[in-house]
Design a protein around this motif. Structure first.
Motif, PDB file in Angstrom:
ATOM      1  N   ALA A  54      52.738   6.583  23.747  1.00  0.00           N
ATOM      2  CA  ALA A  54      52.488   7.691  23.514  1.00  0.00           C
ATOM      3  C   ALA A  54      50.689   6.946  22.691  1.00  0.00           C
ATOM      4  O   ALA A  54      49.739   7.620  23.907  1.00  0.00           O
ATOM      5  CB  ALA A  54      52.839   8.891  23.485  1.00  0.00           C
ATOM      6  N   TYR A 177      46.441  20.698  26.219  1.00  0.00           N
ATOM      7  CA  TYR A 177      48.265  21.425  26.208  1.00  0.00           C
ATOM      8  C   TYR A 177      47.541  22.931  26.316  1.00  0.00           C
ATOM      9  O   TYR A 177      46.639  23.455  25.879  1.00  0.00           O
ATOM     10  CB  TYR A 177      48.814  20.856  24.961  1.00  0.00           C
ATOM     11  N   ALA A 201      50.788  18.099  28.395  1.00  0.00           N
ATOM     12  CA  ALA A 201      52.104  19.276  27.960  1.00  0.00           C
ATOM     13  C   ALA A 201      51.544  20.641  28.150  1.00  0.00           C
ATOM     14  O   ALA A 201      51.379  21.131  27.397  1.00  0.00           O
ATOM     15  CB  ALA A 201      53.491  18.619  27.119  1.00  0.00           C
ATOM     16  N   PRO A 221      55.936  17.415  30.884  1.00  0.00           N
ATOM     17  CA  PRO A 221      57.065  17.651  30.251  1.00  0.00           C
ATOM     18  C   PRO A 221      56.562  19.361  29.508  1.00  0.00           C
ATOM     19  O   PRO A 221      55.531  19.376  29.182  1.00  0.00           O
ATOM     20  CB  PRO A 221      56.428  16.559  28.761  1.00  0.00           C
ATOM     21  N   ASN A 277      61.288  18.017  37.224  1.00  0.00           N
ATOM     22  CA  ASN A 277      60.345  16.681  36.814  1.00  0.00           C
ATOM     23  C   ASN A 277      61.342  15.436  37.410  1.00  0.00           C
ATOM     24  O   ASN A 277      61.288  14.461  36.701  1.00  0.00           O
ATOM     25  CB  ASN A 277      60.214  16.835  35.566  1.00  0.00           C
ATOM     26  N   ASN A 302      57.820  10.449  30.485  1.00  0.00           N
ATOM     27  CA  ASN A 302      56.931  11.508  30.288  1.00  0.00           C
ATOM     28  C   ASN A 302      57.300  12.589  31.702  1.00  0.00           C
ATOM     29  O   ASN A 302      55.860  13.105  31.971  1.00  0.00           O
ATOM     30  CB  ASN A 302      55.623  11.028  30.862  1.00  0.00           C
ATOM     31  N   THR A 304      59.577  14.828  30.053  1.00  0.00           N
ATOM     32  CA  THR A 304      60.799  15.328  29.158  1.00  0.00           C
ATOM     33  C   THR A 304      60.645  16.997  28.851  1.00  0.00           C
ATOM     34  O   THR A 304      60.016  17.502  29.533  1.00  0.00           O
ATOM     35  CB  THR A 304      59.996  14.800  27.337  1.00  0.00           C
ATOM     36  N   HIS A 350      52.997  12.913  24.723  1.00  0.00           N
ATOM     37  CA  HIS A 350      53.121  12.945  25.764  1.00  0.00           C
ATOM     38  C   HIS A 350      51.927  13.221  26.100  1.00  0.00           C
ATOM     39  O   HIS A 350      51.820  14.479  27.488  1.00  0.00           O
ATOM     40  CB  HIS A 350      53.639  14.646  26.325  1.00  0.00           C
TER      41      HIS A 350
END
Length: 358
Positions: A54, A177, A201, A221, A277, A302, A304, A350
């Motif tokens: 990452a 995010y 994410a 994620p 995902n 990527n 999760t 992520h």
């Protein structure tokens, strides 16, 4: 080694060994290069490349990087879009000469943005960990709330606010995010569906949702937190027993907040996100503290999905007790983990690795 051996041989033998060493060295370097190339590229046979770390994913600066740096510190600003007007609290850390990650922090039902800002602590945490935090609120009659339905004006407002921040501040477009509490978690889940091309994410707290209409353009994620004894958004699905005490948006009596949680339980919502995902197999659980169990899935690097279940926990942000809501209404708050620090670690791991928006 070859040079030492050559010193004890004849000149002709030493020269021969030296030539052999050069050939072996060139062959070894070629083999290593070929091996590295094969490990990091997508082959014609369709083999998947190993994901880059990452921290090696290069930042992509937003258009705001061409402007003078935004003054660091906290400020409250007005913004209007999509027929909505509102305000947002902006926290900018020192050192804004390079693209910075951006975290949106969404308040819950009945909750002012200033209370979310104080309750989550994301703004001050971003100041010390190098990310910009935006805590927005739309000005509407009645109690603060979000309409997180597909293509709603509130979703459009948040999307345009995100674009506004990117255009006026130096933001890393690979590191945008969203987090939120309660109805803010519902809205976070919705934005993950509707803005998956630009949100790297998400972190819903006390309200991870799975929507039947959700179609993402890429795996998103997810790290979620939820108390198993949540009395407002039940861990087992639907509204908790104390939701009946919440007023309706106009201030009257209500059986629960507008656009309440879906009927499925929180673990099922996490499993649905894992399925979306592309995470195969059954989830794994591990106990990280005496009162916290993490459920994780076998996901691509990527994509999760993690669920932190707080055993006996209430409708709160782990590590940060509510500053206004009484424990009899929202339940207990664990201090064995800090959701803010945990989600930031997850966010850092992520970034968006595909095409960027803007």
């Amino acid at each position: 080694m070859f040079e030492n051996a050559a010193a004890s041989w004849s000149t002709r033998q030493g020269a021969a060994v030296h030539r052999t060493a050069l050939r072996v060295g060139r062959a070894a370097r070629a083999l290593l290069a070929a091996t590295a190339l094969a490990a990091t590229t997508l082959t014609a046979a369709g083999q998947v490349a190993e994901a880059a770390p990452a921290n090696s994913v290069a930042a992509v600066g937003s258009s705001g990087c061409h402007l003078p740096a935004v003054t660091s510190g906290q400020s409250t600003r007005h913004f209007s879009a999509a027929g909505r007007s509102g305000t947002y609290i902006q926290d900018v850390p020192p050192g804004t000469s390079h693209p910075l990650p951006l975290v949106f922090d969404l308040h819950g039902y009945l909750e002012l943005a200033v209370l979310e800002h104080e309750g989550s602590g994301l703004g001050p945490y971003g100041d010390s960990h190098g990310f910009v935090t935006i805590t927005p609120q739309i000005d509407e009659p009645g109690w603060p709330r979000w309409d997180f339905s597909p293509a709603s004006a509130d979703v459009s407002y948040l999307s345009q606010l995100m674009s506004h921040i990117e255009a006026t501040s130096c933001i890393d477009l690979r590191r945008v995010y969203v987090a939120g509490l309660s109805m803010g978690a519902f809205t976070t889940s919705s934005l993950a569906c509707q803005l998956s091309d630009r949100i790297a994410a998400v972190a819903p707290v006390a309200g991870l949702q799975n929507f039947s209409w959700c179609r993402t353009q890429r795996p998103v994620p997810v790290i979620a937190f939820h108390g198993t004894a949540d009395p407002l958004v039940a861990y087992g699905g639907g509204q908790g027993a104390n939701a009946r005490y919440l007023p309706s948006p106009d201030g009257g009596s209500s059986s629960g907040p507008q656009n309440g949680p879906g009927p499925t339980d929180i673990p099922a919502n996490a499993a649905a996100w894992a399925h979306r995902n592309g995470c195969p197999g059954k989830p794994q659980q591990r106990k990280v503290t005496a009162d916290v169990v993490v459920t994780s899935f076998d996901c691509p690097a990527n994509a999760t999905v993690e669920l932190y279940s707080v055993l006996g926990g209430g409708h709160t942000w782990p590590g940060h007790a509510s500053i206004v809501s009484p424990t009899p209404l929202v339940g207990s708050t664990t201090t064995s983990i800090d959701a803010t620090a945990t989600m930031w670690d997850f966010f850092q791991a992520h970034p968006l690795t595909g095409p960027v928006h803007g």
